[in-house]
Scaffold this motif. Sequence first.
Motif, PDB file in Angstrom:
ATOM      1  N   GLU A 111       0.829  -1.205   0.000  1.00 28.89           N
ATOM      2  CA  GLU A 111       0.000   0.000   0.000  1.00 28.89           C
ATOM      3  C   GLU A 111       0.867   1.259   0.000  1.00 28.89           C
ATOM      4  OE1 GLU A 111      -2.886  -0.097   3.162  1.00 28.89           O
ATOM      5  OE2 GLU A 111      -3.702  -2.026   2.490  1.00 28.89           O
ATOM      6  N   ARG A 115       0.882   4.100  -2.846  1.00 33.49           N
ATOM      7  CA  ARG A 115       0.595   5.510  -2.522  1.00 33.49           C
ATOM      8  C   ARG A 115       1.723   6.404  -3.010  1.00 33.49           C
ATOM      9  NH1 ARG A 115      -2.015   3.488   1.995  1.00 33.49           N
ATOM     10  NH2 ARG A 115      -0.130   3.424   3.243  1.00 33.49           N
ATOM     11  N   THR A 120      -4.372   5.157  -6.103  1.00 28.73           N
ATOM     12  CA  THR A 120      -5.388   5.379  -5.071  1.00 28.73           C
ATOM     13  C   THR A 120      -6.308   4.191  -4.830  1.00 28.73           C
ATOM     14  OG1 THR A 120      -6.904   6.344  -6.689  1.00 28.73           O
ATOM     15  CG2 THR A 120      -5.421   7.867  -5.511  1.00 28.73           C
TER      16      THR A 120
END
Length: 154
Positions: A111, A115, A120
Amino acid sequence: MLTLRPLTPSEFTSFTAALKAAYALDEVQAGRGSPAEVEARIERQFATWLPDGLATEGHLLYAGVVDGDVVGHLWIGLPTPDRAQAWIYEISVEEAHRRRGHGRALMLAAEEELRARGVTRVGLNVFGHNPGALRLYESLGFETTSRQMSKTLP
């Protein structure tokens, strides 16, 4: 603390061989064909997904490292014009390192990597016969967006 680093060529060879074997077992267990049929289909899929191996554009292949030891692996597909979200193709933790939070750490590292790249949204598939993975993904905020079901007819 888990960190990600790109797979080496030899790690890539080992990783994909192990992944294909595990994927074939899951596919057979899910009733999606005989072992020979499944293995042939998986070889075709990998040739499509990773035509240039480690150099395949839009794919990130990482080793998860803790204290100098590789504890797991991660394969991420970045968004494309045909796919609006990133895709976790594979997350795996080495047998000797399971039940220590490394799966969660790999997902959180994925994640963070996404990012940092401006992504997103991320998706993944989980086999119905893998309740541990399902619990992990749900605890990380993943929601079911579709569900496939099948039935063997006598």
